[in-house]
Write a protein that holds these residues in place. Structure first.
Motif, PDB file in Angstrom:
ATOM      1  N   VAL A  59      14.840 -40.509 -22.410  1.00 32.65           N
ATOM      2  CA  VAL A  59      14.536 -41.826 -21.837  1.00 32.65           C
ATOM      3  C   VAL A  59      15.671 -42.233 -20.901  1.00 32.65           C
ATOM      4  O   VAL A  59      15.437 -42.719 -19.780  1.00 32.65           O
ATOM      5  N   VAL A  80      17.714 -40.361 -19.241  1.00 36.70           N
ATOM      6  CA  VAL A  80      17.637 -39.540 -18.024  1.00 36.70           C
ATOM      7  C   VAL A  80      16.547 -40.100 -17.097  1.00 36.70           C
ATOM      8  O   VAL A  80      16.764 -40.269 -15.889  1.00 36.70           O
ATOM      9  N   GLY A  81      15.390 -40.411 -17.657  1.00 29.33           N
ATOM     10  CA  GLY A  81      14.304 -40.965 -16.847  1.00 29.33           C
ATOM     11  C   GLY A  81      14.681 -42.307 -16.241  1.00 29.33           C
ATOM     12  O   GLY A  81      14.429 -42.559 -15.055  1.00 29.33           O
ATOM     13  N   ALA A  82      15.308 -43.160 -17.032  1.00 32.78           N
ATOM     14  CA  ALA A  82      15.661 -44.504 -16.551  1.00 32.78           C
ATOM     15  C   ALA A  82      16.734 -44.434 -15.473  1.00 32.78           C
ATOM     16  O   ALA A  82      16.663 -45.128 -14.450  1.00 32.78           O
ATOM     17  N   ALA A  99      17.359 -41.868 -13.554  1.00 32.05           N
ATOM     18  CA  ALA A  99      16.721 -41.271 -12.373  1.00 32.05           C
ATOM     19  C   ALA A  99      15.850 -42.301 -11.662  1.00 32.05           C
ATOM     20  O   ALA A  99      15.667 -42.242 -10.443  1.00 32.05           O
ATOM     21  N   GLY A 100      15.331 -43.246 -12.420  1.00 28.60           N
ATOM     22  CA  GLY A 100      14.539 -44.322 -11.829  1.00 28.60           C
ATOM     23  C   GLY A 100      15.392 -45.385 -11.158  1.00 28.60           C
ATOM     24  O   GLY A 100      14.864 -46.329 -10.570  1.00 28.60           O
ATOM     25  N   VAL A 156      18.177 -47.340 -12.490  1.00 30.37           N
ATOM     26  CA  VAL A 156      18.798 -48.497 -13.149  1.00 30.37           C
ATOM     27  C   VAL A 156      19.964 -48.064 -14.037  1.00 30.37           C
ATOM     28  O   VAL A 156      20.025 -46.926 -14.509  1.00 30.37           O
ATOM     29  N   MET A 178      10.048 -34.948 -11.037  1.00 29.76           N
ATOM     30  CA  MET A 178      11.207 -34.622 -11.857  1.00 29.76           C
ATOM     31  C   MET A 178      10.832 -33.640 -12.963  1.00 29.76           C
ATOM     32  O   MET A 178       9.717 -33.677 -13.466  1.00 29.76           O
ATOM     33  N   ALA A 237       9.033 -39.091 -23.491  1.00 30.91           N
ATOM     34  CA  ALA A 237      10.277 -39.855 -23.414  1.00 30.91           C
ATOM     35  C   ALA A 237      10.763 -40.037 -21.974  1.00 30.91           C
ATOM     36  O   ALA A 237      11.160 -41.145 -21.582  1.00 30.91           O
ATOM     37  N   VAL A 238      10.740 -38.997 -21.173  1.00 28.55           N
ATOM     38  CA  VAL A 238      11.237 -39.151 -19.793  1.00 28.55           C
ATOM     39  C   VAL A 238      10.336 -40.101 -19.006  1.00 28.55           C
ATOM     40  O   VAL A 238      10.814 -40.959 -18.259  1.00 28.55           O
ATOM     41  N   GLY A 288      11.271 -43.565 -19.793  1.00 31.34           N
ATOM     42  CA  GLY A 288      12.473 -44.000 -19.089  1.00 31.34           C
ATOM     43  C   GLY A 288      12.199 -44.322 -17.627  1.00 31.34           C
ATOM     44  O   GLY A 288      12.671 -45.333 -17.097  1.00 31.34           O
ATOM     45  N   ILE A 289      11.412 -43.453 -16.982  1.00 29.17           N
ATOM     46  CA  ILE A 289      11.112 -43.682 -15.558  1.00 29.17           C
ATOM     47  C   ILE A 289      10.348 -45.012 -15.400  1.00 29.17           C
ATOM     48  O   ILE A 289      10.665 -45.826 -14.544  1.00 29.17           O
ATOM     49  N   ALA A 298      12.530 -48.002 -15.759  1.00 29.52           N
ATOM     50  CA  ALA A 298      13.336 -48.226 -14.556  1.00 29.52           C
ATOM     51  C   ALA A 298      12.502 -48.875 -13.458  1.00 29.52           C
ATOM     52  O   ALA A 298      12.935 -49.831 -12.806  1.00 29.52           O
ATOM     53  N   LEU A 299      11.285 -48.370 -13.247  1.00 27.30           N
ATOM     54  CA  LEU A 299      10.443 -48.930 -12.182  1.00 27.30           C
ATOM     55  C   LEU A 299      10.096 -50.393 -12.506  1.00 27.30           C
ATOM     56  O   LEU A 299      10.070 -51.241 -11.621  1.00 27.30           O
ATOM     57  N   ARG A 318      12.857 -52.531 -11.664  1.00 28.02           N
ATOM     58  CA  ARG A 318      13.025 -52.667 -10.202  1.00 28.02           C
ATOM     59  C   ARG A 318      11.797 -53.284  -9.549  1.00 28.02           C
ATOM     60  O   ARG A 318      11.675 -53.290  -8.331  1.00 28.02           O
TER      61      ARG A 318
END
Lengths: 391, 321
Positions: free
Chosen positions: A64, A66-68, A70-71, A73, B69, B78-79, B82-83, B86-87, B90
């Motif tokens: 998570v 890594v994903g965040a 990479a996104g 933040v 990715m 999980a990834v 996270g992505i 983040a989006l 943002r």
């Protein structure tokens, strides 16, 4: 600035809040758990504007993260021991993808003959994962280093993840008075995260594609240069932080009474506190003892240590990791750095599985180093305060 | 955007473009490509270890027009979590999709899949199911059907092929009470389009389980993938359904059940199967048919003995090159 009496784990949580981390995946593991509990409280009390993501394992926590990151933040997490081991694979995703994740590691022994107490054999073995690693001595340093860690990790010259390691229980669960910096001060020190590469549909890029041999060496080389560049950035960050808060940690390592020392010890973590006292005692007795509190394992300050130890006759390394059939990791790194300098280097293992390190034990270490400084032959590697026969 | 209800409404622009390195006739590539084009450019794609990682992007080239990715094998749930986090932070309203294989979903990726489903993360999880670990060279997964040959369920003197029945992953995911679960087949394109469209519109965790023929792994001819997929549905080896907010619904039902031998005989991976094994598989299918369609198979199919028909080239993806 306000002084609060808090545990090391809480200090870390304050650090993450003041650093304005936006995504915090977490999983409970002793003795780290208080960190994610405290962050969850900050968020649910409206004090911290972040997403806490309760992942189902530490492997997923790092995924998570890594994903965040990479996104695009600012991402923080924390772990310990078995949890760090479970993350192992994903540590190697964060670093080459150049994601400046900051992670606190509450150091704890790892593996069977299980214990929950402090030992450095969880974080030290992953020093080749490409992460930077800093080890702190007290709760104030724990808080300050979380803030500094983001600054260092996100520097364009670095762009690497960093572990802030604190001794389990000795720091994680013990309360100390800690200066909580003003948010405005932290904001001046740590600007908003401005990532270089982001997963954004408006500007598509690929991250971490399969990389054939023609390009893999260059990728690793760039990573190596980034770790190298961190040496400079760490120094700059420490100075700037000192200008704002008055607290300076010495950058890569802190030298204590080393200028005219004939013998010294070097080691990581809370051990430095008792070692400093022993140095003072020895000095009062007229002995020229010194101390190096090693702060960073990556980047490892090889050249700087060579310079700092020029006048020493002998140096002992303190290792809080069980090492089999030879020497502990600090010893291996230090002797490698000092190879050819003519200084006798000996290894001293203690505090395994969280056993208390007493002043008497540290005096024993200094005693051996002093003897080797006088040219006496002493054992290369000593397990201190061992119950039973050494040989 | 135009609502896609049939093939003609699907955008023409590919997000996974030609020039990638998949085998000719690859059902995995066709499915990924069609899902990507329907999700469109406002999408971030995560791909775990799988064929798609190798044929889709090999530095310095990429067939993806959307951000892409890859990190590891077991962490799609999980990834993507996270992505998406983040989006969201943002304020970017983009689709986040993870495209994993059956190994990365049924087996090593199950924990992260369950975690993301349970948290109801706002992502689309696509399982491209070619029924074995194909990227490492055709090893059994828990998606491998009964009887199938793989390199770890070889046709030996004592034991012939896989002895376990396929795990029902879609039901497992649906039991997490997620907003949308659907099964897809490239041979049923209208149904395919409608389900991807629905997955795109729904918020929360969405799971698309796609049967994707594998030329070398199934030992099939490159031109036969789609017809084999159609036979999978007609024989009950694959059922097209969806579960929307907990309500299951069959979306396509064959008029009559075709004997499973029609499906098996086109694929080299089943060619060793004994009559007893075919009977056992057929019995399992009849039970599955009843479970999904609520009725017995209308014309209980006969069981045919193993056949000796030789395939043209046994699924060699480089045949004729």
């Amino acid at each position: 600035m306000a002084v609060k009496t808090i545990t090391g784990d809480q200090a870390v949580a304050y650090g993450a809040m003041l650093a304005r981390a936006e995504v915090v995946p977490g999983f409970p593991i002793t003795p780290q758990t208080v960190i994610i509990e405290q962050i969850s409280e900050f968020i649910n009390d409206g004090l911290m504007d972040a997403d806490f993501i309760p992942a189902e394992s530490e492997h997923s926590v790092m995924s998570v993260a890594v994903g965040a990151s990479a996104g695009g933040v600012r991402t923080f997490t924390a772990t310990s021991s078995q949890g760090l081991a479970l993350m192992y694979e994903m540590l190697f995703a964060a670093a080459p993808t150049r994601l400046p994740v900051v992670m606190a590691v509450a150091n704890r022994s790892l593996g069977a003959a299980s214990g929950i107490w402090t030992e450095h054999n969880d974080s030290v073995p992953v020093r080749e994962s490409g992460w930077l690693q800093v080890y702190v001595e007290d709760n104030q340093e724990a808080l300050d280093m979380i803030i500094q860690a983001f600054r260092i990790a996100e520097d364009r010259r670095v762009m690497l993840p960093i572990m802030v390691c604190l001794d389990g229980f000795i720091l994680s669960h013990v309360v100390e008075g800690v200066d909580i910096p003003e948010q405005a001060v932290v904001d001046r020190f740590l600007p908003r995260f401005a990532p270089v590469n982001v997963l954004d549909p408006r500007d598509p890029i690929m991250m971490n594609p399969v990389t054939p041999p023609e390009f893999a060496t260059e990728l690793r080389y760039q990573q190596d240069r980034a770790v190298e560049a961190a040496r400079t950035v760490i120094g700059e960050a420490d100075e700037e932080f000192a200008a704002l808060t008055g607290r300076r940690y010495g950058g890569l390592f802190e030298a204590y009474r080393l200028e005219d020392a004939e013998f010294a010890l070097i080691g990581l973590g809370t051990w430095a506190g008792i070692a400093r006292e022993v140095v003072d005692q020895l000095r009062a007795e007229g002995k020229k003892a010194g101390l190096i509190k090693l702060r960073y394992m990556r980047p490892f300050p090889g050249q700087e240590l060579r310079q700092a130890t020029l006048n020493l006759k002998a140096l002992g390394t303190f290792d809080r990791s069980a090492a089999f059939n030879g020497y502990g990791p600090v010893f291996t790194e230090v002797r490698n750095a000092l190879y050819g300098s003519g200084i006798t280097v000996t290894d001293h293992l203690a505090g395994i599985g969280g056993r208390d390190i007493t002043a008497e034990m540290v005096r024993d270490m200094y005693g051996l180093v002093e003897r080797s400084a006088r040219g006496e032959k002493v054992r290369d590697c000593t397990w201190h305060a061992l119950r039973g026969e050494m040989e | 955007m135009t609502r896609m209800t049939s093939m003609k409404d699907v955008p023409r622009e590919d997000m996974l473009t030609h020039g990638h390195g998949a085998c000719p006739g690859c059902g995995y590539a066709a499915t990924a490509k069609n899902i990507a084009k329907m999700l469109g450019p406002n999408t971030v794609v995560y791909v775990p270890a799988s064929c798609l990682v190798v044929f889709g992007a090999l530095y310095p080239y990429s067939s993806w027009k959307t951000p892409y990715m890859f990190t590891a094998f077991e962490n799609t749930g999980a990834v993507t979590t996270g992505i998406k986090a983040a989006l969201r932070r943002r304020h970017l309203d983009a689709t986040v999709v993870g495209m994993a294989g059956d190994g990365g979903t049924f087996d090593i990726g199950l924990q992260a899949l369950s975690g993301a489903a349970e948290r109801n993360e706002d992502v689309i999880y696509v399982c491209l199911d070619n029924e074995a670990f194909m990227n490492t060279g055709i090893q059994r997964s828990s998606a491998t059907p009964f009887g199938a040959w793989t390199t770890t369920t070889p046709v030996g003197l004592e034991v012939k092929g896989n002895r376990r029945f396929k795990k029902d992953i879609a039901r497992i995911v649906a039991d997490h009470d997620v907003p949308y679960v659907a099964t897809l087949s490239v041979a049923h394109f209208t149904d395919f389009v409608r389900k991807v469209q629905k997955a795109k519109e729904v918020r929360g965790f969405r799971f698309l389980h796609c049967l994707t023929p594998c030329i070398p792994g199934w030992r099939i001819e490159p031109s036969k993938g789609v017809s084999i997929n159609r036979l999978a549905v007609d024989t009950g080896m694959w059922t097209l359904y969806e579960v929307e907010n907990g309500v299951p619904k069959v979306t396509y039902k064959p008029k009559a059940m075709t004997p499973v031998t029609e499906y098996l005989k086109l694929q080299g991976r089943f060619k060793h199967m004994s009559e007893a094994d075919v009977r056992q598989l057929q019995a399992w299918l009849c039970a599955k048919w009843r479970a999904h369609y609520g009725e017995e198979a209308p014309s209980p199919p006969c069981v045919m003995p193993g056949h000796e028909e030789v395939l043209a080239h046994d699924g060699d993806p480089l045949y004729g090159i």
